[in-house]
Design an enzyme around this catalytic site. Sequence first.
Site, PDB file in Angstrom:
ATOM      1  N   GLY A 207     -13.467   4.889  10.636  1.00  0.00           N
ATOM      2  CA  GLY A 207     -12.139   5.109  11.222  1.00  0.00           C
ATOM      3  C   GLY A 207     -11.909   6.612  11.199  1.00  0.00           C
ATOM      4  O   GLY A 207     -12.841   7.382  11.426  1.00  0.00           O
TER       5      GLY A 207
ATOM      6  N   HIS B 257     -13.211   2.784   0.240  1.00  0.00           N
ATOM      7  CA  HIS B 257     -13.185   1.670   1.213  1.00  0.00           C
ATOM      8  C   HIS B 257     -13.853   0.406   0.665  1.00  0.00           C
ATOM      9  O   HIS B 257     -14.324  -0.428   1.430  1.00  0.00           O
ATOM     10  CB  HIS B 257     -13.914   2.050   2.521  1.00  0.00           C
ATOM     11  CG  HIS B 257     -13.354   3.224   3.238  1.00  0.00           C
ATOM     12  ND1 HIS B 257     -14.150   4.212   3.760  1.00  0.00           N
ATOM     13  CD2 HIS B 257     -12.090   3.564   3.541  1.00  0.00           C
ATOM     14  CE1 HIS B 257     -13.406   5.133   4.348  1.00  0.00           C
ATOM     15  NE2 HIS B 257     -12.147   4.769   4.223  1.00  0.00           N
TER      16      HIS B 257
ATOM     17  N   ASN C 159       0.877  -1.172   0.000  1.00  0.00           N
ATOM     18  CA  ASN C 159       0.000   0.000   0.000  1.00  0.00           C
ATOM     19  C   ASN C 159       0.916   1.224   0.000  1.00  0.00           C
ATOM     20  O   ASN C 159       1.477   1.588   1.035  1.00  0.00           O
ATOM     21  CB  ASN C 159      -0.886  -0.052   1.247  1.00  0.00           C
ATOM     22  CG  ASN C 159      -1.879   1.095   1.303  1.00  0.00           C
ATOM     23  OD1 ASN C 159      -1.819   2.020   0.487  1.00  0.00           O
ATOM     24  ND2 ASN C 159      -2.774   1.048   2.268  1.00  0.00           N
TER      25      ASN C 159
ATOM     26  N   ARG D  52      -2.628  -1.861  -3.463  1.00  0.00           N
ATOM     27  CA  ARG D  52      -3.862  -1.114  -3.255  1.00  0.00           C
ATOM     28  C   ARG D  52      -3.810   0.160  -4.103  1.00  0.00           C
ATOM     29  O   ARG D  52      -2.826   0.905  -4.044  1.00  0.00           O
ATOM     30  CB  ARG D  52      -3.980  -0.724  -1.779  1.00  0.00           C
ATOM     31  CG  ARG D  52      -5.178   0.127  -1.541  1.00  0.00           C
ATOM     32  CD  ARG D  52      -5.230   0.633  -0.133  1.00  0.00           C
ATOM     33  NE  ARG D  52      -6.386   1.482   0.006  1.00  0.00           N
ATOM     34  CZ  ARG D  52      -6.450   2.527   0.810  1.00  0.00           C
ATOM     35  NH1 ARG D  52      -5.410   2.860   1.537  1.00  0.00           N
ATOM     36  NH2 ARG D  52      -7.537   3.234   0.883  1.00  0.00           N
TER      37      ARG D  52
ATOM     38  N   ASN E 292     -13.722  -0.623  17.804  1.00  0.00           N
ATOM     39  CA  ASN E 292     -13.257  -0.371  19.177  1.00  0.00           C
ATOM     40  C   ASN E 292     -14.156   0.475  20.057  1.00  0.00           C
ATOM     41  O   ASN E 292     -14.037   0.419  21.276  1.00  0.00           O
ATOM     42  CB  ASN E 292     -11.889   0.322  19.123  1.00  0.00           C
ATOM     43  CG  ASN E 292     -10.842  -0.565  18.499  1.00  0.00           C
ATOM     44  OD1 ASN E 292     -10.562  -1.649  18.989  1.00  0.00           O
ATOM     45  ND2 ASN E 292     -10.279  -0.112  17.398  1.00  0.00           N
TER      46      ASN E 292
ATOM     47  N   HIS F  48     -17.967   1.377   7.825  1.00  0.00           N
ATOM     48  CA  HIS F  48     -16.504   1.428   7.965  1.00  0.00           C
ATOM     49  C   HIS F  48     -16.184   2.795   8.566  1.00  0.00           C
ATOM     50  O   HIS F  48     -16.196   3.807   7.866  1.00  0.00           O
ATOM     51  CB  HIS F  48     -15.839   1.256   6.592  1.00  0.00           C
ATOM     52  CG  HIS F  48     -14.348   1.396   6.625  1.00  0.00           C
ATOM     53  ND1 HIS F  48     -13.485   0.336   6.447  1.00  0.00           N
ATOM     54  CD2 HIS F  48     -13.564   2.477   6.851  1.00  0.00           C
ATOM     55  CE1 HIS F  48     -12.234   0.757   6.553  1.00  0.00           C
ATOM     56  NE2 HIS F  48     -12.256   2.069   6.797  1.00  0.00           N
TER      57      HIS F  48
ATOM     58  N   ARG G 124     -12.786  15.598   8.331  1.00  0.00           N
ATOM     59  CA  ARG G 124     -13.591  15.981   7.154  1.00  0.00           C
ATOM     60  C   ARG G 124     -15.017  16.295   7.577  1.00  0.00           C
ATOM     61  O   ARG G 124     -15.563  15.645   8.465  1.00  0.00           O
ATOM     62  CB  ARG G 124     -13.623  14.847   6.123  1.00  0.00           C
ATOM     63  CG  ARG G 124     -12.286  14.538   5.515  1.00  0.00           C
ATOM     64  CD  ARG G 124     -12.450  13.627   4.299  1.00  0.00           C
ATOM     65  NE  ARG G 124     -11.173  13.051   3.922  1.00  0.00           N
ATOM     66  CZ  ARG G 124     -10.919  11.740   3.958  1.00  0.00           C
ATOM     67  NH1 ARG G 124     -11.849  10.883   4.310  1.00  0.00           N
ATOM     68  NH2 ARG G 124      -9.721  11.307   3.615  1.00  0.00           N
TER      69      ARG G 124
ATOM     70  N   GLU H  43      -8.295  -5.360   4.848  1.00  0.00           N
ATOM     71  CA  GLU H  43      -8.194  -5.007   3.432  1.00  0.00           C
ATOM     72  C   GLU H  43      -7.019  -5.721   2.763  1.00  0.00           C
ATOM     73  O   GLU H  43      -7.101  -6.125   1.614  1.00  0.00           O
ATOM     74  CB  GLU H  43      -8.053  -3.484   3.286  1.00  0.00           C
ATOM     75  CG  GLU H  43      -9.367  -2.781   3.638  1.00  0.00           C
ATOM     76  CD  GLU H  43      -9.203  -1.335   4.052  1.00  0.00           C
ATOM     77  OE1 GLU H  43      -8.665  -1.092   5.156  1.00  0.00           O
ATOM     78  OE2 GLU H  43      -9.604  -0.443   3.303  1.00  0.00           O
TER      79      GLU H  43
END
Length: 401
Positions: free
Chosen positions: A210, A180, A7, A91, A335, A208, A241, A385
């Site tokens: 994170g 993702h 990656n 990736r 988590n 997803h 963001r 991934e």
Amino acid sequence: MKLLVINAGSSSVKYQLYDMTDESVLAKGLVERIGMDSSILTHKPTGKEEVTEVSEILEHTTAIRKVLDKLIDKECGVLASVDEIQAVGHRVVHGGEVFKGSALVTGEVKSEIRRLFDLAPLHNPPAVLGITAAEKNMPGVPQVVAFDTAFHQTMEEKVFLYPIPKVLYKKHHVRRYGAHGTSHEYVSKVAAEYLDRPLEDLKIITCHIGNGGSLTAVKGGVSMDTSMGLTPLEGLMMGTRSGDLDPAVVTFVMNKEELSLSEVNSMLNKHSGLLAISGSSSDMRDITDGMAEGDPNATLAFEMYEYRLRKYIGSYAAAMDGVDVIVFTAGIGENSAVVREKVCENLTYLGVEVDPELNKIRSGEPRRISTPNSKVEVLVIPTNEELMIARDTYRIVQENQ
Ligand code: ADP
């Protein structure tokens, strides 16, 4: 077959070496600060001590050569020779409308990825650096590219088009692409396996979440809709963001604050989201700690985050005319028990019921957190991934042998 998953970022290369006979990871690591005078290589062979090396690594070819040196090192290596690596998987962030799945790297494939630089100016160029660097270091070894956007290529036109002049789609390919995809595809497959139900029969919402975050409505195993758009800015509120907002905010603020394109871009991508509202951190751990200590800004940031996430779940249940499974994954999804608890607490109209004790358990394995009475299965599934890329690489190399 042993294969290397890479990656590549603009100044970093992450890697994992797989033995596909049992899908085990033999070693993994990271080269950071490529192009700077003290680059750091962190290498972790499975079952052995992690090693760190600081040196000058000016570009990606040297970075990958150093990684290969580590993989065959007498002390911390896991291979007798680099020749044992039979394939490389990469990736790539943007596959545009061309790539609907992973692909074997050819000259034409590399040209296509280059043509997509316009759509992902920050992310696709380093991927090509990674491919070229791997080719130079391992000539003749087949390479495969896996795209973050590919899984979402099943979206229908009514879903992926924006209601703006159609000429912009024709001329500049402006549409929803999502991101993702590898993660959404992986966790939806694992969810079906875990529940021992055919994926084709399931309506799944994969969350997803994170630092960046996206939701996908996975119906019958394919992506029907996803929250990221032309770029990763659309959709959920994220670490830094903004996610969704009235597009007029952009022109209004640019006008009032006399901001340039790059300034407004930076504001929305790097200085918004949890960071902007809490005023202190983009990290959900700090936000939930702050909330526990009664910090009103952290509490507001959390409440906005949770509310916006819950609205998306509701809209995807509407899009699919129902939902059988909700999956939480990535840093926050895997988590943060409190995020899962608060989101699910207010999904009673869908018949969602989470067991508070199951929700608190941490295991690193796929697990159910909903009660037996819940009308929707709620699962926590660690994403992987790299494994998904390794599986695609293995399959494509076998098919092309
Ligand atoms: P990225 O999008 O960078 O790949 P990750 O999936 O690694 O991000 O997620 C990173 C985020 O996960 C962090 O910003 C942090 O907010 C969150 N996170 C990690 N561990 C925990 C935890 N124990 N509790 C709450 N949030 C956590």
